[in-house]
Design a protein around this motif. Sequence first.
Motif, short mmCIF file in Angstrom:
data_model
loop_
_atom_site.label_atom_id
_atom_site.label_comp_id
_atom_site.label_asym_id
_atom_site.label_seq_id
_atom_site.Cartn_x
_atom_site.Cartn_y
_atom_site.Cartn_z
N PHE A 75 11.88 -16.37 7.24
CA PHE A 75 10.99 -15.52 8.21
C PHE A 75 11.92 -15.26 9.41
N THR A 76 12.79 -14.24 9.52
CA THR A 76 13.72 -13.93 10.38
C THR A 76 13.47 -12.66 11.22
N ALA A 77 14.23 -12.34 12.17
CA ALA A 77 13.84 -11.10 12.79
C ALA A 77 14.18 -10.05 11.94
N SER A 78 15.06 -9.98 11.02
CA SER A 78 15.58 -9.20 10.00
C SER A 78 14.38 -8.64 9.05
N TRP A 79 13.93 -9.70 8.41
CA TRP A 79 12.69 -9.56 7.52
C TRP A 79 11.56 -8.81 8.37
N ILE A 80 11.32 -9.39 9.64
CA ILE A 80 10.16 -8.76 10.30
C ILE A 80 10.50 -7.19 10.38
N ALA A 81 11.64 -6.83 10.98
CA ALA A 81 12.09 -5.42 11.16
C ALA A 81 11.92 -4.64 9.70
N ALA A 82 12.46 -5.10 8.74
CA ALA A 82 12.33 -4.39 7.40
C ALA A 82 11.15 -4.23 6.93
N THR A 83 10.39 -5.25 6.94
CA THR A 83 8.79 -5.34 6.60
C THR A 83 8.18 -4.33 7.54
N THR A 84 8.43 -4.35 8.83
CA THR A 84 7.74 -3.41 9.52
C THR A 84 7.83 -1.94 9.08
N LEU A 85 9.21 -1.42 8.84
CA LEU A 85 9.67 -0.28 8.10
C LEU A 85 8.83 0.08 6.77
N CYS A 86 8.86 -0.97 5.92
CA CYS A 86 8.20 -0.82 4.70
C CYS A 86 6.94 -0.39 4.91
N ILE A 87 5.93 -1.15 5.99
CA ILE A 87 4.69 -1.05 5.91
C ILE A 87 4.27 0.27 6.80
N TRP A 88 5.03 0.84 7.46
CA TRP A 88 4.91 2.37 8.29
C TRP A 88 5.30 3.23 7.21
N PHE A 89 6.21 3.05 6.43
CA PHE A 89 6.74 4.00 5.48
C PHE A 89 5.53 4.11 4.19
N LEU A 90 4.97 3.06 3.62
CA LEU A 90 3.89 3.10 2.82
C LEU A 90 2.59 3.25 2.96
N TRP A 91 2.31 2.84 4.31
CA TRP A 91 0.75 2.80 4.66
C TRP A 91 0.36 3.47 5.70
N ILE A 92 1.60 4.19 6.26
CA ILE A 92 1.27 5.11 7.72
C ILE A 92 1.77 6.44 7.52
N HIS A 93 3.13 6.61 7.19
CA HIS A 93 3.64 7.99 6.97
C HIS A 93 3.27 8.45 5.60
N ALA A 94 3.28 7.57 4.36
CA ALA A 94 3.36 8.46 3.11
C ALA A 94 1.79 9.00 2.88
N PRO A 95 0.85 8.24 3.43
CA PRO A 95 -0.51 8.60 3.21
C PRO A 95 -0.91 10.12 3.73
N ILE A 96 -0.19 10.09 5.03
CA ILE A 96 -0.66 11.20 5.81
C ILE A 96 -0.01 12.47 5.11
N VAL A 97 1.36 12.22 4.35
CA VAL A 97 2.06 13.26 3.75
C VAL A 97 1.33 13.97 2.58
N LEU A 98 0.82 12.69 1.94
CA LEU A 98 0.01 13.08 0.70
C LEU A 98 -1.14 13.74 0.94
N ALA A 99 -1.72 13.48 2.03
CA ALA A 99 -3.08 14.00 2.35
C ALA A 99 -2.95 15.41 2.62
N GLU A 100 -1.83 15.65 3.31
CA GLU A 100 -1.66 17.21 3.49
C GLU A 100 -1.10 18.08 2.45
N LYS A 101 -0.73 17.32 1.23
CA LYS A 101 -0.42 18.20 0.18
C LYS A 101 -1.87 18.88 -0.75
#
Length: 249
Positions: A23-49
């Motif tokens: 549980f480090t700052a690096s893990w938190i940052a990498a996990t935050t990027l993952c959550i944004w990409f998989l659960w915020i960005h990707a669903p919006i892009v897919l919904a527009e297709k």
Amino acid sequence: YTAEHNIISKVVVFMSSTMNTSFTASWIAATTLCIWFLWIHAPIVLAEKENIQPLLYIHLIGAYSIYLVCVHNTILTPSALNGAAKPFHIWLGRAGLVLGVIGFVTGFVLVWFVLDYTQNWGFSIGITYGGFAQMQLEIEGWRAIKKFQTIKAQIIAEEYKNREELLLLEDEQDAQLMTHIQSMIRLFVLACGIPALLRVCDVVGYGYLPILLIIVYCMTYFMARPFSKRIEDKRNSERCNANEYAQLK
């Protein structure tokens, strides 16, 4: 009060078993990027297709699986929760590696044979590089942990001639374990993170890509460093105890 106390106690146990390494700052940052990409960005892009290729669904299953398994396995290592996390780490890791291969193959076919790769050369080339890096790191990490297991079995069976040979085996065992850890961290932060970084570059510009890559590379170093120290400290402690026991005899 008792129920709340039990919950708090479990949280404290979990945090204490992972805080020093995972549980480090690096893990938190990498996990935050993952959550944004998989659960915020990707669903919006897919919904527009308007039309989604059926092969894309298979790719998403593989890509989501390996990325989320990386999040899980880099926080819940085999020693986490006093060893209770070990079977989940092992079996999710195995499933993630297989599904990761499926994600890579389907992604490669989609980019270069189904979709129009000329619409975004930077993304097409970048995501392909990320896919090949994923395969390299999956193979490297898998081979390292198999070598680790082989050496561990050799040590348990006492298949060595003297203490010097034992020490060499232990050093090699630790080296293979560290190679596995570094490979899986790079798989998480670098290989799986590249598609997310490319989508960030779609917004801020691809001129920032080298800077972002340097940042995530540094994150892999700082994420792996606590594991390296823990392995070294554990081995030194074991050898110190062994020397004290030998002196007592």
